[in-house]
Design a protein around this motif. Structure first.
Motif, mmCIF file in Angstrom:
data_model
loop_
_atom_site.group_PDB
_atom_site.id
_atom_site.type_symbol
_atom_site.label_atom_id
_atom_site.label_comp_id
_atom_site.label_asym_id
_atom_site.label_seq_id
_atom_site.Cartn_x
_atom_site.Cartn_y
_atom_site.Cartn_z
ATOM 1 N N MET A 165 0.849 -1.190 0.000
ATOM 2 C CA MET A 165 0.000 0.000 0.000
ATOM 3 C C MET A 165 0.879 1.233 0.000
ATOM 4 O O MET A 165 1.565 1.521 0.975
ATOM 5 C CB MET A 165 -0.917 0.006 1.217
ATOM 6 C CG MET A 165 -1.838 1.211 1.277
ATOM 7 S SD MET A 165 -3.030 1.255 -0.060
ATOM 8 C CE MET A 165 -4.173 0.003 0.480
ATOM 9 N N GLU A 166 0.901 1.931 -1.120
ATOM 10 C CA GLU A 166 1.768 3.087 -1.277
ATOM 11 C C GLU A 166 0.978 4.244 -1.889
ATOM 12 O O GLU A 166 -0.010 4.031 -2.595
ATOM 13 C CB GLU A 166 2.936 2.776 -2.220
ATOM 14 C CG GLU A 166 3.836 1.641 -1.781
ATOM 15 C CD GLU A 166 4.880 2.091 -0.775
ATOM 16 O OE1 GLU A 166 4.770 3.204 -0.265
ATOM 17 O OE2 GLU A 166 5.815 1.302 -0.526
ATOM 18 N N PRO A 167 1.444 5.472 -1.665
ATOM 19 C CA PRO A 167 0.910 6.580 -2.466
ATOM 20 C C PRO A 167 1.499 6.510 -3.874
ATOM 21 O O PRO A 167 2.663 6.161 -4.056
ATOM 22 C CB PRO A 167 1.394 7.830 -1.721
ATOM 23 C CG PRO A 167 2.605 7.381 -0.977
ATOM 24 C CD PRO A 167 2.408 5.940 -0.652
ATOM 25 N N TRP A 168 0.673 6.798 -4.863
ATOM 26 C CA TRP A 168 1.113 6.891 -6.253
ATOM 27 C C TRP A 168 0.856 8.307 -6.746
ATOM 28 O O TRP A 168 -0.070 8.973 -6.281
ATOM 29 C CB TRP A 168 0.345 5.911 -7.138
ATOM 30 C CG TRP A 168 0.736 4.477 -6.961
ATOM 31 C CD1 TRP A 168 0.560 3.707 -5.851
ATOM 32 C CD2 TRP A 168 1.350 3.631 -7.935
ATOM 33 N NE1 TRP A 168 1.023 2.436 -6.059
ATOM 34 C CE2 TRP A 168 1.518 2.353 -7.336
ATOM 35 C CE3 TRP A 168 1.764 3.823 -9.260
ATOM 36 C CZ2 TRP A 168 2.080 1.283 -8.019
ATOM 37 C CZ3 TRP A 168 2.330 2.753 -9.942
ATOM 38 C CH2 TRP A 168 2.488 1.493 -9.322
ATOM 39 N N ILE A 169 1.666 8.766 -7.678
ATOM 40 C CA ILE A 169 1.469 10.070 -8.282
ATOM 41 C C ILE A 169 1.316 9.895 -9.787
ATOM 42 O O ILE A 169 1.951 9.009 -10.382
ATOM 43 C CB ILE A 169 2.616 11.047 -7.956
ATOM 44 C CG1 ILE A 169 2.248 12.474 -8.377
ATOM 45 C CG2 ILE A 169 3.934 10.580 -8.565
ATOM 46 C CD1 ILE A 169 3.104 13.537 -7.732
ATOM 47 N N ASP A 171 0.481 12.034 -13.700
ATOM 48 C CA ASP A 171 0.175 13.202 -14.533
ATOM 49 C C ASP A 171 -0.814 12.827 -15.630
ATOM 50 O O ASP A 171 -1.029 13.582 -16.570
ATOM 51 C CB ASP A 171 1.445 13.794 -15.129
ATOM 52 C CG ASP A 171 2.174 12.810 -16.049
ATOM 53 O OD1 ASP A 171 1.669 11.688 -16.258
ATOM 54 O OD2 ASP A 171 3.250 13.166 -16.559
ATOM 55 N N GLY A 172 -1.410 11.624 -15.507
ATOM 56 C CA GLY A 172 -2.391 11.167 -16.477
ATOM 57 C C GLY A 172 -1.806 10.396 -17.642
ATOM 58 O O GLY A 172 -2.517 10.064 -18.584
ATOM 59 N N THR A 173 -0.497 10.089 -17.579
ATOM 60 C CA THR A 173 0.154 9.324 -18.642
ATOM 61 C C THR A 173 0.737 8.041 -18.047
ATOM 62 O O THR A 173 1.009 7.976 -16.843
ATOM 63 C CB THR A 173 1.291 10.121 -19.296
ATOM 64 O OG1 THR A 173 2.366 10.292 -18.347
ATOM 65 C CG2 THR A 173 0.802 11.473 -19.769
ATOM 66 N N PRO A 174 0.961 7.009 -18.888
ATOM 67 C CA PRO A 174 1.564 5.772 -18.363
ATOM 68 C C PRO A 174 2.940 5.989 -17.737
ATOM 69 O O PRO A 174 3.218 5.480 -16.639
ATOM 70 C CB PRO A 174 1.654 4.875 -19.603
ATOM 71 C CG PRO A 174 0.578 5.374 -20.514
ATOM 72 C CD PRO A 174 0.545 6.873 -20.299
ATOM 73 N N LEU A 175 3.805 6.720 -18.412
ATOM 74 C CA LEU A 175 5.155 6.940 -17.889
ATOM 75 C C LEU A 175 5.161 7.868 -16.681
ATOM 76 O O LEU A 175 6.091 7.828 -15.871
ATOM 77 C CB LEU A 175 6.059 7.512 -18.988
ATOM 78 C CG LEU A 175 6.366 6.577 -20.164
ATOM 79 C CD1 LEU A 175 7.236 7.283 -21.198
ATOM 80 C CD2 LEU A 175 7.054 5.307 -19.669
ATOM 81 N N GLY A 176 4.116 8.689 -16.564
ATOM 82 C CA GLY A 176 4.045 9.627 -15.445
ATOM 83 C C GLY A 176 3.245 9.117 -14.270
ATOM 84 O O GLY A 176 2.926 9.888 -13.366
ATOM 85 N N THR A 177 2.903 7.824 -14.263
ATOM 86 C CA THR A 177 2.188 7.197 -13.149
ATOM 87 C C THR A 177 3.160 6.314 -12.394
ATOM 88 O O THR A 177 3.566 5.248 -12.879
ATOM 89 C CB THR A 177 0.992 6.379 -13.662
ATOM 90 O OG1 THR A 177 0.112 7.239 -14.406
ATOM 91 C CG2 THR A 177 0.225 5.750 -12.513
ATOM 92 N N LEU A 178 3.549 6.756 -11.193
ATOM 93 C CA LEU A 178 4.659 6.130 -10.471
ATOM 94 C C LEU A 178 4.352 5.968 -8.989
ATOM 95 O O LEU A 178 3.674 6.799 -8.391
ATOM 96 C CB LEU A 178 5.926 6.980 -10.618
ATOM 97 C CG LEU A 178 6.394 7.274 -12.048
ATOM 98 C CD1 LEU A 178 7.413 8.407 -12.023
ATOM 99 C CD2 LEU A 178 6.990 6.022 -12.667
ATOM 100 N N PRO A 179 4.881 4.891 -8.362
ATOM 101 C CA PRO A 179 4.708 4.748 -6.915
ATOM 102 C C PRO A 179 5.669 5.655 -6.167
ATOM 103 O O PRO A 179 6.794 5.880 -6.605
ATOM 104 C CB PRO A 179 5.035 3.277 -6.667
ATOM 105 C CG PRO A 179 6.030 2.939 -7.740
ATOM 106 C CD PRO A 179 5.599 3.743 -8.947
ATOM 107 N N ILE A 180 5.208 6.205 -5.066
ATOM 108 C CA ILE A 180 6.087 6.945 -4.159
ATOM 109 C C ILE A 180 6.453 5.937 -3.071
ATOM 110 O O ILE A 180 5.799 5.842 -2.042
ATOM 111 C CB ILE A 180 5.387 8.177 -3.576
ATOM 112 C CG1 ILE A 180 4.809 9.035 -4.699
ATOM 113 C CG2 ILE A 180 6.340 8.999 -2.712
ATOM 114 C CD1 ILE A 180 3.893 10.149 -4.213
ATOM 115 N N THR A 181 7.470 5.147 -3.339
ATOM 116 C CA THR A 181 7.775 3.990 -2.503
ATOM 117 C C THR A 181 8.411 4.425 -1.194
ATOM 118 O O THR A 181 9.582 4.809 -1.151
ATOM 119 C CB THR A 181 8.707 3.023 -3.255
ATOM 120 O OG1 THR A 181 8.138 2.731 -4.534
ATOM 121 C CG2 THR A 181 8.889 1.741 -2.471
#
Length: 298
Positions: A165-169, A171-181
């Motif tokens: 369970m992590e926060p993710w950020i 920008d609405g794009t595949p490459l811009g969807t990332l976990p804040i691990t």
């Protein structure tokens, strides 16, 4: 105003109330037994997109749940897109970016989707995990809220086997969807991030989490990066294994007049209203409403 009613013992209908207070029947459907009227409610599958309502419909005449959209008119009410192969699915975590609505779908996969209100413009953005037909490895936990951040991005919470369970950020794009691990290692889904809401203040998300076991469940700040995710304040510094020890369990966040208010427990005064300006020194108890009482009045 849109609403659903049972027209008979078996048939239901979806109506719109017009500005002149007349009603328009948008469609009939057969509600699934045990699912109420069959129209999902806000946060579990309903959201507004520039005057249009996105919703989930359970109709016994169909083999599975469907994603629909309406503008309150007959011509503007239609099945939007087949977004899941499962018989049922849920949608949550709504946020707007660049005039598009983004949301999470949890069915045979947990995925981030976008829509501009049209069928061609409804697309999968990012898949977090996929069901393989056996024991479901895609079981996930997700919050019912997403939080718009600076620079046209949003933060939401997802739990998957790979990232916990992590926060993710995004920008609405595949490459811009990332976990804040930020969790240390792989822990059970419900161990770290707790689904207790949050608020954005001065470009940072304030939320509750149990990231550091030595500290406990406390309020944190997140600017959308790992290094920018820090403890706001260790409110409950009591020791022991009791319910009132170690964890302040912040919840019910809301913003007012440039500050964020939330429920918290310092282990001494019990659960009270706290206020923060986004700094540790500026995070204080607002008022002790029940002097001498702890969490549950004991």
């Amino acid at each position: 105003l849109l609403f659903s009613v049972l027209d008979s013992d078996t048939m239901a209908a979806y109506y719109a109330i017009n500005p002149d207070k007349t009603t328009t029947k948008l469609f009939n459907y057969l509600p699934v037994f045990g699912h109420g009227t069959g129209i999902s409610t806000l946060n579990y599958g309903q959201a507004n997109l520039e005057g249009k309502l996105l919703f989930i419909l359970d109709d016994r005449r169909n083999t599975k749940t469907q994603l629909w959209i309406t503008d309150g008119t007959l011509s503007g009410t239609f099945f939007l897109k087949d977004v899941s192969q499962f018989s049922q699915f849920g949608i949550t975590n709504f946020f707007m970016l660049n005039s598009k609505l983004y949301f999470l779908i949890d069915g045979e996969e947990t995925a981030l989707w976008e829509t501009d209100g049209t069928t061609p413009g409804t697309k999968r953005v990012f898949s977090f995990c996929t069901y393989n037909g056996g024991i479901d490895p895609c079981y996930s936990q997700y919050s019912f809220n997403a939080y718009n951040m600076p620079n046209n991005k949003a933060i939401f919470f997802v739990g998957t086997p790979g990232e916990d369970m992590e926060p993710w950020i995004s920008d609405g794009t595949p490459l811009g969807t990332l976990p804040i691990t930020i969790l240390p290692g792989i822990l059970p889904f419900n161990k770290g991030m707790a689904l207790q809401g949050g608020e954005v203040l001065n470009g940072k998300l304030i939320f509750g989490a149990d990231i550091n076991n030595a500290v406990g469940y406390e309020p944190y700040l997140c600017d959308g990066t790992v290094t920018g995710t820090t403890l706001l304040k260790n409110i409950n510094q009591t020791t022991g294994n009791g319910y009132h020890n170690k964890h302040s369990r912040p919840s019910e966040f809301f913003q007012f007049n440039g500050k964020v208010f939330f429920n918290g427990n310092d282990g001494i005064k019990g659960e009270e209203i706290w206020v923060t300006d986004g700094t540790s020194a500026g995070t204080t108890i607002l008022i002790e409403t029940q002097p001498g009482k702890t969490e549950r009045g004991d």
